[in-house]
Structures are given as structure tokens and as C-alpha cells.
Design a protein around this motif. Sequence first.
Motif, PDB file in Angstrom:
ATOM      1  N   ASP A 121       0.831  -1.203   0.000  1.00  0.00           N
ATOM      2  CA  ASP A 121       0.000   0.000   0.000  1.00  0.00           C
ATOM      3  C   ASP A 121       0.872   1.262   0.000  1.00  0.00           C
ATOM      4  O   ASP A 121       2.077   1.216   0.272  1.00  0.00           O
ATOM      5  CB  ASP A 121      -0.988  -0.002   1.183  1.00  0.00           C
ATOM      6  CG  ASP A 121      -0.297   0.097   2.532  1.00  0.00           C
ATOM      7  OD1 ASP A 121       0.458   1.072   2.762  1.00  0.00           O
ATOM      8  OD2 ASP A 121      -0.496  -0.793   3.384  1.00  0.00           O
ATOM      9  N   PHE A 122       0.241   2.382  -0.308  1.00  0.00           N
ATOM     10  CA  PHE A 122       0.961   3.642  -0.502  1.00  0.00           C
ATOM     11  C   PHE A 122       1.742   4.064   0.738  1.00  0.00           C
ATOM     12  O   PHE A 122       2.929   4.410   0.652  1.00  0.00           O
ATOM     13  CB  PHE A 122      -0.037   4.745  -0.893  1.00  0.00           C
ATOM     14  CG  PHE A 122       0.594   6.106  -1.002  1.00  0.00           C
ATOM     15  CD1 PHE A 122       1.294   6.473  -2.142  1.00  0.00           C
ATOM     16  CD2 PHE A 122       0.485   7.026   0.037  1.00  0.00           C
ATOM     17  CE1 PHE A 122       1.891   7.731  -2.236  1.00  0.00           C
ATOM     18  CE2 PHE A 122       1.075   8.282  -0.045  1.00  0.00           C
ATOM     19  CZ  PHE A 122       1.775   8.635  -1.189  1.00  0.00           C
ATOM     20  N   ASP A 123       1.103   4.066   1.909  1.00  0.00           N
ATOM     21  CA  ASP A 123       1.775   4.545   3.124  1.00  0.00           C
ATOM     22  C   ASP A 123       2.994   3.691   3.470  1.00  0.00           C
ATOM     23  O   ASP A 123       4.051   4.213   3.855  1.00  0.00           O
ATOM     24  CB  ASP A 123       0.801   4.557   4.313  1.00  0.00           C
ATOM     25  CG  ASP A 123      -0.257   5.649   4.176  1.00  0.00           C
ATOM     26  OD1 ASP A 123       0.004   6.633   3.441  1.00  0.00           O
ATOM     27  OD2 ASP A 123      -1.340   5.517   4.766  1.00  0.00           O
ATOM     28  N   THR A 124       2.848   2.376   3.321  1.00  0.00           N
ATOM     29  CA  THR A 124       3.964   1.473   3.630  1.00  0.00           C
ATOM     30  C   THR A 124       5.131   1.721   2.698  1.00  0.00           C
ATOM     31  O   THR A 124       6.289   1.823   3.119  1.00  0.00           O
ATOM     32  CB  THR A 124       3.513   0.003   3.518  1.00  0.00           C
ATOM     33  OG1 THR A 124       2.429  -0.224   4.426  1.00  0.00           O
ATOM     34  CG2 THR A 124       4.650  -0.948   3.855  1.00  0.00           C
ATOM     35  N   VAL A 125       4.840   1.844   1.401  1.00  0.00           N
ATOM     36  CA  VAL A 125       5.928   2.001   0.439  1.00  0.00           C
ATOM     37  C   VAL A 125       6.615   3.361   0.593  1.00  0.00           C
ATOM     38  O   VAL A 125       7.836   3.461   0.481  1.00  0.00           O
ATOM     39  CB  VAL A 125       5.434   1.765  -1.015  1.00  0.00           C
ATOM     40  CG1 VAL A 125       4.755   2.975  -1.599  1.00  0.00           C
ATOM     41  CG2 VAL A 125       6.598   1.360  -1.910  1.00  0.00           C
ATOM     42  N   MET A 126       5.859   4.399   0.903  1.00  0.00           N
ATOM     43  CA  MET A 126       6.483   5.712   1.084  1.00  0.00           C
ATOM     44  C   MET A 126       7.377   5.735   2.313  1.00  0.00           C
ATOM     45  O   MET A 126       8.457   6.335   2.294  1.00  0.00           O
ATOM     46  CB  MET A 126       5.416   6.808   1.182  1.00  0.00           C
ATOM     47  CG  MET A 126       4.772   7.189  -0.151  1.00  0.00           C
ATOM     48  SD  MET A 126       5.928   7.569  -1.512  1.00  0.00           S
ATOM     49  CE  MET A 126       6.855   8.950  -0.857  1.00  0.00           C
ATOM     50  N   PRO A 141      10.126  17.528  -6.769  1.00  0.00           N
ATOM     51  CA  PRO A 141       9.512  18.221  -5.628  1.00  0.00           C
ATOM     52  C   PRO A 141       8.303  17.501  -5.031  1.00  0.00           C
ATOM     53  O   PRO A 141       7.872  17.834  -3.931  1.00  0.00           O
ATOM     54  CB  PRO A 141       9.081  19.579  -6.211  1.00  0.00           C
ATOM     55  CG  PRO A 141       9.886  19.749  -7.459  1.00  0.00           C
ATOM     56  CD  PRO A 141      10.102  18.373  -7.994  1.00  0.00           C
ATOM     57  N   ASP A 142       7.715  16.520  -5.747  1.00  0.00           N
ATOM     58  CA  ASP A 142       6.501  15.862  -5.259  1.00  0.00           C
ATOM     59  C   ASP A 142       6.617  14.341  -5.374  1.00  0.00           C
ATOM     60  O   ASP A 142       5.942  13.710  -6.184  1.00  0.00           O
ATOM     61  CB  ASP A 142       5.283  16.370  -6.058  1.00  0.00           C
ATOM     62  CG  ASP A 142       3.966  15.795  -5.546  1.00  0.00           C
ATOM     63  OD1 ASP A 142       3.926  15.314  -4.384  1.00  0.00           O
ATOM     64  OD2 ASP A 142       2.978  15.806  -6.312  1.00  0.00           O
ATOM     65  N   MET A 147       4.697   8.861  -6.788  1.00  0.00           N
ATOM     66  CA  MET A 147       4.431   7.477  -6.382  1.00  0.00           C
ATOM     67  C   MET A 147       2.977   7.098  -6.643  1.00  0.00           C
ATOM     68  O   MET A 147       2.689   5.993  -7.140  1.00  0.00           O
ATOM     69  CB  MET A 147       4.786   7.278  -4.903  1.00  0.00           C
ATOM     70  CG  MET A 147       4.514   5.872  -4.399  1.00  0.00           C
ATOM     71  SD  MET A 147       5.491   4.593  -5.247  1.00  0.00           S
ATOM     72  CE  MET A 147       7.082   4.810  -4.432  1.00  0.00           C
ATOM     73  N   ARG A 148       2.048   8.003  -6.319  1.00  0.00           N
ATOM     74  CA  ARG A 148       0.624   7.711  -6.581  1.00  0.00           C
ATOM     75  C   ARG A 148       0.390   7.476  -8.077  1.00  0.00           C
ATOM     76  O   ARG A 148      -0.333   6.549  -8.465  1.00  0.00           O
ATOM     77  CB  ARG A 148      -0.260   8.860  -6.083  1.00  0.00           C
ATOM     78  CG  ARG A 148      -0.356   8.948  -4.563  1.00  0.00           C
ATOM     79  CD  ARG A 148      -1.398   9.982  -4.144  1.00  0.00           C
ATOM     80  NE  ARG A 148      -1.312  10.274  -2.726  1.00  0.00           N
ATOM     81  CZ  ARG A 148      -1.822   9.502  -1.761  1.00  0.00           C
ATOM     82  NH1 ARG A 148      -2.461   8.388  -2.081  1.00  0.00           N
ATOM     83  NH2 ARG A 148      -1.692   9.855  -0.489  1.00  0.00           N
TER      84      ARG A 148
END
Length: 200
Positions: A121-126, A141-142, A147-148
Motif C-alpha cells: 500500500d501507498f503509506d507502507t511504500v512511502m 519536488p513531489d 508514487m501515486r
Amino acid sequence: MDQPAIMSPETRLVEALGDRSIVLVGIMGCGKSTVGRRLAQKLGLTFADADAEIERAANMTIAEIFATHGEPYFRSGEERVIARLLKKGPQVLATGGGAFMSEATRNEISAHAVSIWLKVDFDTVMSRVRKRANRPLLQNPDPEGTMRDLMKTRHPVYAKADATVYSRDVPHDVVMNQIIQALTAKVLSMAPETARTNDI
């Protein structure tokens, strides 16, 4: 009369694989290299990291290849390196996040390997990728927005892998054992097909 030896699940899986490799696909930071090394050790197979092989062949880091030659040049080299590695099976092969997006690479993997998507999931990978500053696609810068976008674009293609296992913040052995279960189910389900083909 001697009882036949009971084959371990790992031995059974490796025998069923034959000369096919196990290829791990998924977004950067999903754990392909970390879990892949453990999986290879557990199955008694060699481990290969496609990115490391590309760096060795080019005598440059991935970031340097991107900066000097651009992404298309990198992707072309990536296709060639993975095609070469797949001829060395059986093994566990961890691929870069964008490798499976190549139709040529997907075809090579389909012909010579069984693929597993490590879905995260997004939070884990970030939280994982923030710990490393060597991700060329996130040098902007983003990084969250990038990633999304990457996940939105790539997930439908990753879903074409033979099986999916969720990569979560649990001990690596938990994910590894889930990969073995998924592989065993997939490879053994393919076996009768192969047998019928060989009978023709």
C-alpha cells in the motif's frame, strides 16, 4: 519395506519449477530484493537482482544511467539483462519497479518463469522509500504524487503476474512463506497442463 521419503514443500516446489525461475515484480520499495534473498536461501536457489546486474554491466549506478543516458536507454538495457538472466534458471530474480511494464520482458518472464507481484500500500511504500535517496523517479519536488501516479499506472500491469502476495510490515519470513504457498498453488496447478502437453 522402506517408506518413501516425504518431500518437503520447498523441495516439491523446486522440483515442479524445473528450469523456470521465480520472478518478483512490484513497485520500488515493495521488498523484492530483501524477501527474494530469503526466498532463494529457503529454496536452495541462487538469487539475482536485475538492477544490480544492470549496474554491473554498465559500470554505472541506476541513478547515473538515468542522468547520463535517460530512461529509454535504461529500459532497453533492462530488457536485455533480464532476458539474459532468465536463461540461467532456476533462480529467484528480483526486478526493478518498471521492468514488468515492458511487454517484451513480460513475454520473456511468461516463457521462462513464474511471476509474483509483491503488492504494497501507498503509506507502507512511502515510509520505506524515504529511507533511501537513490530512487531516480522520485528525485522531484513531489515524490508522493509521483508514487501515486506510478502505482495507478503500474498496478493494472503488475496484476498480470501469475500470483499476488501482499507485502506488509511483518517479519520478512511471513511474506516469504506466503510467496512459497502462492507459488506452490500456482506451479502445481500448471503441472497437469504441462503433462498433457508432453503426452501429445
